[in-house]
Structures are given as C-alpha cells and as structure tokens.
Scaffold this active site. Structure first.
Site, PDB file in Angstrom:
ATOM      1  N   ASP A 117       0.833  -1.193   0.000  1.00  7.36           N
ATOM      2  CA  ASP A 117       0.000   0.000   0.000  1.00  7.36           C
ATOM      3  C   ASP A 117       0.876   1.255   0.000  1.00  7.36           C
ATOM      4  O   ASP A 117       1.951   1.253  -0.614  1.00  7.36           O
ATOM      5  CB  ASP A 117      -0.940  -0.038   1.211  1.00  7.36           C
ATOM      6  CG  ASP A 117      -2.309   0.537   0.891  1.00  7.36           C
ATOM      7  OD1 ASP A 117      -2.398   1.761   0.722  1.00  7.36           O
ATOM      8  OD2 ASP A 117      -3.276  -0.239   0.810  1.00  7.36           O
ATOM      9  N   HIS A 133      -3.505   5.911   3.487  1.00 11.86           N
ATOM     10  CA  HIS A 133      -4.386   4.808   3.123  1.00 11.86           C
ATOM     11  C   HIS A 133      -3.862   3.476   3.666  1.00 11.86           C
ATOM     12  O   HIS A 133      -4.601   2.674   4.240  1.00 11.86           O
ATOM     13  CB  HIS A 133      -4.495   4.779   1.595  1.00 11.86           C
ATOM     14  CG  HIS A 133      -5.351   3.700   1.034  1.00 11.86           C
ATOM     15  ND1 HIS A 133      -4.874   2.431   0.747  1.00 11.86           N
ATOM     16  CD2 HIS A 133      -6.650   3.698   0.663  1.00 11.86           C
ATOM     17  CE1 HIS A 133      -5.848   1.698   0.242  1.00 11.86           C
ATOM     18  NE2 HIS A 133      -6.947   2.442   0.168  1.00 11.86           N
ATOM     19  N   SER A 180     -11.258  -1.089  -0.400  1.00  9.98           N
ATOM     20  CA  SER A 180      -9.954  -1.116   0.278  1.00  9.98           C
ATOM     21  C   SER A 180     -10.108  -1.475   1.738  1.00  9.98           C
ATOM     22  O   SER A 180      -9.231  -2.116   2.335  1.00  9.98           O
ATOM     23  CB  SER A 180      -9.277   0.256   0.170  1.00  9.98           C
ATOM     24  OG  SER A 180      -8.534   0.374  -1.008  1.00  9.98           O
TER      25      SER A 180
END
Length: 882
Positions: free
Chosen positions: A342, A409, A585
């Site tokens: 990520d 994120h 996600s």
C-alpha cells in the site's frame, strides 16, 4: 493514415484484400462495395435519441403508455438530457446547426423481470471540448415500477447517482415477484449523456463492457516477461531500450528514455501514448520475450476520508462476529505475517524507520530471517516523494502535506487487519498478527505495475509472510502481474492474496481482484447490504465490511464508515490519528485478518485450504445473488470454527457456471469440477427445477460430464423461463452436498426486432488524409443494415459503421453502437476501387472488446467524425478520430 481529432487509433494496416462474390459478363453492374452489418442478439435502441429527434423521426417513450418493450437480457443504447443546446465544436461552427442536443428527461421500458435479475446503467458524455465547462455531471435515476390497483408504484426504492459518470446497478432481491415491470430512466440536471442499459438474468455469467478500457500507464516504460529468468541480453538499439531493471521471477522493467521524469499516459500527448504502445509491440517481437505490456498504474481503493470520532464505532467487527471469534481463537493471529502492499505506514518520524502509529507499532516488522535490511519501499519515479530516490529500506508513509491526506491509506488498511489490542484507539481483526508494510503506492495513492510486481515477487520469497493484502486496483489486465501472483500463490501452498474488488459500481472485471488465485473482496454496509459503490461480478469472491457513507444501516446514529488508524502531516508535523473511510480497500483487510486468525490457531492452514473452506460455505453467511456477494459475507467466528473442526470441505463447481438456452440452442454440455482438484466425488442425483429441463450422464466412464437439455414443448413461445439444476454429490473424503446451477430459457427471439439505431457507414481513405470520407446512412431491415458504395477511388480504406445517439457528430463513441472491419477494436484496411467487393460483413454492438481481446489498450479513442447532412462545407468532414 487518417487525421485524428486530438487522439489516435491503434491501427494494424495489413492491406487485406477481399474476393468479390458472383459476377459475370451480363446483368446489372455491381457496386464497388456492398455488404451488411449484423446486429448482436437482443440489441435495442432508445426511440428518441438526439439523432432521431433532429430529423423528426423519434418515437416517444416518455410515458408508461409509450414505453418500449424489451426482451430478456436486452442491451439498449440510449440518450437523455435535462436541457437542449448546441455543442461547442472544436473545429469550427456548422452554419445550419445540425449538432445540437435535445431535451429528453425520461425514457421508459417494459420488461419481464424476476428475482436475481440485474439492471445495469452505464453512462457516457461527449468529450470535454464539446461541452461548456460549467455543465455538471448528470443526475440520473433508475426506478422499477409496477401496477398496483391501477396506479404505478415503486417495486424497489429508486436508485440515484450524481457527481460522476460511474455505472449504476440494481439487483432484484430474493422474493422479488416475477412479472412485467416498467424500468424508468430519468435525469434531473447536468450535461447530456449517452447510456447503455443492460438486463441480465441469474444465468448470465458475463457482463456487458460498453466502454474501451483506458488504464493509465507510464510513457516509455514496459513490463517484459522473458522465457529465461536470467538477465536478458541487451535489447537491440533498434528497439530503443536504454535501461533494464529486474522485477524478479524473470520479469523486467524496460525503459527507452533516460529521463528521470516519468510521464503518465493520461497526462501525455496522443503521439506519446501511441508511440509507447507501438514500441511495446516491437518488444513483443524480440527473441526470448514471452510477453510485453504497458507499465500500468494502480490506485488505492478507498474514498471519502473523514476524521470523525471513532470510539465504540467498530460496527464492522460486530457484523463479522469478530469479538466472539477472539474467544474461540485466543492466539489472535499470533505470528502470522500480513504484508500490506500500500502507501506505507504512518510514522511520526518518516525519515527514519520506526516511530510507527501507536496502534500498530508493536506488530510492525521490517527485518526478515533472510534479510536484515530489506528494501520494503518499492515506489519509484515522480510518485516517490519520500526524499530518497528509488527503492529503499524505509516503508514510512511520507504523507502529502494536505489537510485531508490521501497517503495514509496503507495505515488505515493495516489497522483494520492487525491493530494492537492496547486499550487505545481501535482493535484489528487479528490484533496479534505481524504487519509487513510494503510501500507500492506513492503520491496521491498511485503506483505502477512494475513496482507492485517487484514487491509481490519479494514477498513471495519470504517465509515470514503468509498473506498479501492488495487494497488497490486498476483496469490493466497485466500478464506479468498475473504471473507474479501465481508464483506467490504457489499452487495454493504459498501466500493467500486478497484484493479490493473496486469502487466503480460495475460488473466489469477489475484487476488484480479478478485473477483466478486472488480473493476479490466487495464491500457491504452495517446491515450486510452491498455498498452502493462496490463492484460486482468476476472481481468478487466474498464481501466484508467496507462501509457506505450514505447509510446508517445499523442505526447507531453514525454513517456506516469503517474507523481505523490514520495520520495527519499538516505543516510537516506528523501526528497519529484515526479516520473513518469507505471502500473495498477497507473490506479486503478484514479477510486478510480472518485468515490470520485461522492460521494463528492452525499454522498448517494453506491458501488452497482457505479457498476450499470458502467455496464450501464454511467461512461466510450466504447472501444472494452470488454475482453481487460471491460466496457471502465473511464471518470471523464461523471461519475459526471451520479451521478448528478439521479438513476443509470438498466442493463442486461447474463449467459453465450457468446455462442459457434459446429457441436455437436447447442442449448444453456441463463439466463438473471437484475442488481441490485431486479429490473424487460421486454424483448421486441430478434434479431439474422445472419440467422443461432434463439432465443426464451419457457416458459412465465420464461421470462428471453432464448433458443438459431444454424441451420447449407446451411452453409459451414468446416466454422466458428461469430455474436451477441441482447436482447432489458425495465426496469420498467429505460430507455430501449440493450445487445449484442457474438455467434460463428464452423463446421467441425475433431477429426482425433487433435494432441498434440509424447507422452511419463510413469509408475513410487510409492512403490520403486529405481525401473526403464517403458516407451512407442506413436503417435496420430484418435484423441487418445493408449498404453500397460506388465510384470509389482505388486505395486502402477503413470501413466503419455506428450510431450518433447524442448527435455530436461522432459515431462509435463509448455508449454508441459500433462496427469496424473486420473486428471491432482491431480495424484493418481493405483494398477498394480496383474490382467490385460484394458480401462484406461486419457486426455492430454496444459492447466493447476487452484489452486482452485487442492485445493493447485503445487509449484516447473517441469515435469517428461523420459528415454533416446539412453542411455545405466538405472540408469540415475531414476531421475524424480513427
């Protein structure tokens, strides 16, 4: 080569010749070119498109009384607009104003619907330069209406969308009463748009792809798979390779430009995009090259960051029965390694390795047994803003300096999977699992396939890592990425790979989630209902909590967002924080965490066993339809119970997974496939769900080969029928079970009804870009378009046909019917003018070929310019977009 309107066509000019049919010395002189265009089955067109309205030929379908009748599994091309106006023309004005858009706020259709049917709406707008800049994206609504006591009422809650051009999908729920319904499409504001409406019953296994996929890629870079894993010999200077970099597993990143600045295709000029794709084709022809493809860009699959208070708001854990699972699985995933590929992890001191988010710190691992200083930051190029050029050992997230940073994120994803149980913040699904942060997404949550492939190949060789979480996605179907995933999967004995299904509300395949050896995860809200943005179809194997900001399904007074670890970096000050996000996600790491819980209790658990448990229904709460929910909602408690009880169940699947019959096709061969593959099962019964269906095993030596037959005698010759074939089976090493296979039968399809709208047939001179295009306009007769051209100057031509539903002067745009000779997406030249060429055939459809079918993306293509029927300025017709 034909001139382009600001974008290019990928053309494979082969100078193909056709042989004329018939002929002779007497009789009528044949035209220089004649032929026909076939229409895909069940295709229809909106009766009042802008093109038809301009000519006064439109047929009203704006009221229930004038609604158009649709067949089952119909595909409809249409047009809606809140207002009427004139397009801004980038190449000059048209004196008679033929390129206007008309007001059409509502279209209504009549269709026979049943539970499990899917209603999908894909929308498309004209190029930006055709529209004034202050027109907003269109607001649109889908309603399913039924008659109740003479009044029309909503059979389902209306579905609305605005602020984007993303698809909309309505799936008719279990218990939906079969019958005749109105489907109302409407707009209440914004720009005009084309649309493709598609209906699909439960036996439909493929989705309609109505747009050319345009994945972003890196200019002047290619990902190349070599036949021999060793370093390839230097590519010849004739193909321009200036640098080669190993990505592992026989895969190489090749560059033909020595500049350190990497340009993305969506920011590049058309010639740069076209040139890069042409260069990649030349690489494919080099000795020892197995495959060469663009270096695709992947992005994080989360939306709507929100820093709301998070205490007592982990509804996601409750929905999955996670707290109960912890009691049954006291190891809480201890020792299981989760690689989070990520944006990296939050650190209060990102320039050094450490000082991680306090809710993650105890579980973070950077050192492996085989490598004390591994490179765990794989981001390269201008997306790498951490101050250290290229790959390095520090996977800290450098942030992006924004008040609502996109770059934390990965921290949010890691917290969902394995945040520490430390009396502060939140708790992850597997709070004692180990986090291996691999930074593959850089600035604005964007990364390239070459960086991702290198990280996967690195993780595949680390025994400490058990599961790879990929909360990212993109449209690029990369063979090199598939190979890296397969190597990590290692026949089901390597790493479990979990990926986000995507947030575009589409049933189109999204990668990497749609690959065979990946667990694709869709998103649900607090009540376990599919989130409005979640993808469906081949990208979804299972669903998990992903949230939906528009809902409070669990009625706790807060929007259904998933709270997890986050950070801020305003003014260069990095502060640990928490945030509520939504997206697939967020759903994916729930599944990675559940796998860690299971493996923490039974360390011998393998990915193929996890998949067997999943396919057997042991890990989920089943939800319908499977096209939306896959095998169902992941349940942590049931998953732990399953692995503690012992061997995974043996399951059965079928190929095809659903059967569609029609009046011309009344039998089908069905292959039953045990999973795992080496298991033996006995078919104990075949139970058709309707009298018109039968099934039998024809050859005792092939007990898993089933012949399925539909018998329409006595049925309504215009009807549609849906049922299931239930296969009962008994594994040698497991419990007996059943497999239900959807079957549909459509009768009465009339080829005369097929209609894709008025078609413009164009001949474009490929040898002379100054030559005027030749054009004829035809309508459908008996399910085909027939055309003729005469007085053709000898040359090589492109032969294309299509509709202009929004009347902007371009045919074959996404959302419009299109036919190209010989195959849509792969146009080739045809030699005309020397001898008559008769019987030429094309096929038109609203469907668009996939990248794999075309061999390469078709980037920037926006249609072919047609002649203005009212214009006396032939020079304007030279502009088109082949």
């Amino acid at each position: 080569m034909a001139k382009a309107l600001g974008f290019g066509l990928l053309v494979f000019g082969t100078g193909l010749w056709l042989s004329g049919c018939g002929g002779g010395s007497s009789g009528p002189v044949p035209p220089d070119l004649s032929g026909s265009v076939g229409i895909e089955t069940n295709t229809r067109v909106d009766g009042d498109t802008a093109d038809e309205a301009r000519l006064g030929l439109s047929v009203d379908n704006n009221t229930p009384a004038t609604a158009q009748q649709l067949p089952a599994n119909a595909t409809v091309g249409g047009y809606l607009s809140f207002n009427d106006d004139t397009y801004d023309n980038p190449i000059g004005s048209y004196p008679n104003g033929p390129f206007d858009y008309s007001r059409d706020r509502t279209d209504l259709y009549v269709a026979e619907l049943a539970e499990g049917d899917r209603i999908s709406l894909q929308v498309f707008a004209s190029p930006d330069l055709f529209l004034v800049t202050d027109i907003a994206d269109p607001t649109r609504q889908i309603r399913v209406l039924k008659s109740d006591g003479g009044n029309l009422v909503d059979a389902l809650p209306p579905v609305e969308r605005t602020g984007d051009l993303n698809p909309m999908t309505v799936t008719l729920p279990t218990g939906f009463e079969s019958g005749s319904y109105l489907i109302e499409l409407s707009t209440s504001g914004g720009m005009p748009f084309r649309y493709v409406l598609s209906l699909a019953d439960i036996a439909s296994t493929t989705s309609l792809n109505a747009r050319y996929s345009e994945p972003t890629f890196v200019i002047d870079q290619a990902v190349v798979q070599m036949a021999v894993p060793a370093a390839p010999r230097a590519m010849a200077s004739s193909v321009g390779v200036v640098r080669q970099q190993s990505l592992g597993n026989g895969t190489w990143l090749m560059k033909r430009n020595s500049s350190a600045v990497r340009i993305l295709s969506d920011q590049a000029e058309p010639d740069q995009r076209k040139s890069t794709l042409g260069w990649i084709r030349s690489l494919r022809k080099q000795p020892g090259v197995v495959s060469a493809e663009p270096d695709y860009i992947y992005t994080a699959q989360a939306v709507a960051p929100d820093n709301d208070d998070f205490f007592s708001r982990q509804w996601n854990l409750t929905l999955m029965q996670t707290r109960l699972a912890w009691q049954v699985a006291p190891n809480n995933g201890s020792g299981v390694g989760i690689a989070v590929l990520d944006t990296g992890l939050f650190s209060s001191s990102p320039s050094s390795r450490g000082a991680w988010h306090p809710d993650l710190d105890a579980n973070v691992r950077l050192v492996t047994e085989t490598d004390p200083e591994p490179n765990m930051d794989f981001v390269t190029g201008d997306r790498d803003i951490d101050g250290t050029a290229g790959r390095d050992t520090n996977p800290a997230d450098p942030g992006d300096g924004r008040s609502r940073s996109s770059n934390f994120h990965g921290t949010h994803v890691a917290g969902i999977a394995a945040a520490v149980d430390n009396d502060i913040g939140i708790v992850g699904v597997a709070p004692e699992a180990l986090i291996y942060p691999l930074r593959v997404l850089g600035k604005e949550g964007v990364g390239s396939s070459s960086d991702l492939i290198a990280a996967i190949n690195w993780a595949a060789g680390r025994d400490e890592i058990d599961v790879l979480n990929l909360s990212l996605g993109g449209l690029g179907n990369s063979e090199a990425l598939r190979n890296a995933i397969n190597a990590a999967w290692d026949g089901g004995n390597g790493k479990l790979i979990v990926a986000a299904a995507g947030n575009a509300a589409t049933s189109d395949a999204t990668f990497p989630a749609a690959y065979d050896n990946v667990i694709g995860v869709g998103a649900v809200d607090g009540a376990g209902v599919l989130a409005g943005y979640s993808n469906t179809g081949p990208s979804v194997n299972v669903v998990a909590p992903g949230g939906d900001a528009s809902r409070d399904a669990d009625q706790d007074g807060f929007a259904d967002l998933v709270v997890s670890t986050y950070g801020t970096d305003e003014g260069g000050s990095f502060v640990a924080n928490y945030a509520s996000l939504q997206g697939t996600s967020m759903a994916a790491p729930h599944v990675a965490g559940v796998y860690a819980l299971m493996k923490g209790e039974v360390p011998t658990l393998t990915p193929v066993q996890f998949l067997a448990f999943l396919r057997g229904g042991s890990l989920t709460r089943p939800l319908a339809p499977t096209s939306d929910y896959g095998f169902g909602l992941i349940d942590a408690l049931e998953s732990v119970y399953a692995v503690l009880e012992g061997d995974p169940p043996i399951s059965l699947s079928s190929s095809p997974s659903a059967i569609q019959f029609n009046s011309a096709v009344l039998s089908s061969a069905l292959t039953l496939n045990p999973f795992p593959e080496n298991e033996t099962v006995t078919i104990t019964d075949l139970t058709p769900g309707a009298p018109w269906l039968s099934a039998s095993v024809e050859d005792p030596e092939q007990p898993l080969q089933v012949n399925v037959v539909a018998s329409p005698d006595g049925l309504d010759p215009e009807g549609r029928f849906v049922t299931e074939l239930v296969v009962s089976y008994d594994p040698d090493n497991g419990a007996a079970d059943t497999l239900a296979i959807p079957v549909s039968l459509q009768l009465g399809a009339d080829v005369d009804d097929k209609n894709a709208g008025r078609h413009y047939i164009l001949l474009i001179n490929a040898d002379d870009e100054e030559a005027e295009i030749q054009q004829t306009i035809v309508t459908a007769t008996d399910g085909r378009y027939r055309f003729e051209f005469d007085d053709i100057e000898p040359a090589n031509y492109f032969l294309v046909a299509g509709t202009d539903t929004d009347n902007n002067g371009l045919i074959c745009e996404n959302g419009e019917a299109c036919a190209e000779y010989p195959v849509n997406g792969l146009p080739e030249t045809i030699r005309l003018g020397d001898d008559p060429q008769n019987g030429v055939r094309l096929n038109t459809s609203f469907r668009r070929p996939t990248i794999s079918a075309m061999g390469m993306p078709r980037v920037g293509f926006e249609g072919y310019r047609v002649k203005s029927e009212a214009s006396d300025q032939p020079e304007l017709t030279k502009e088109y977009a082949p």
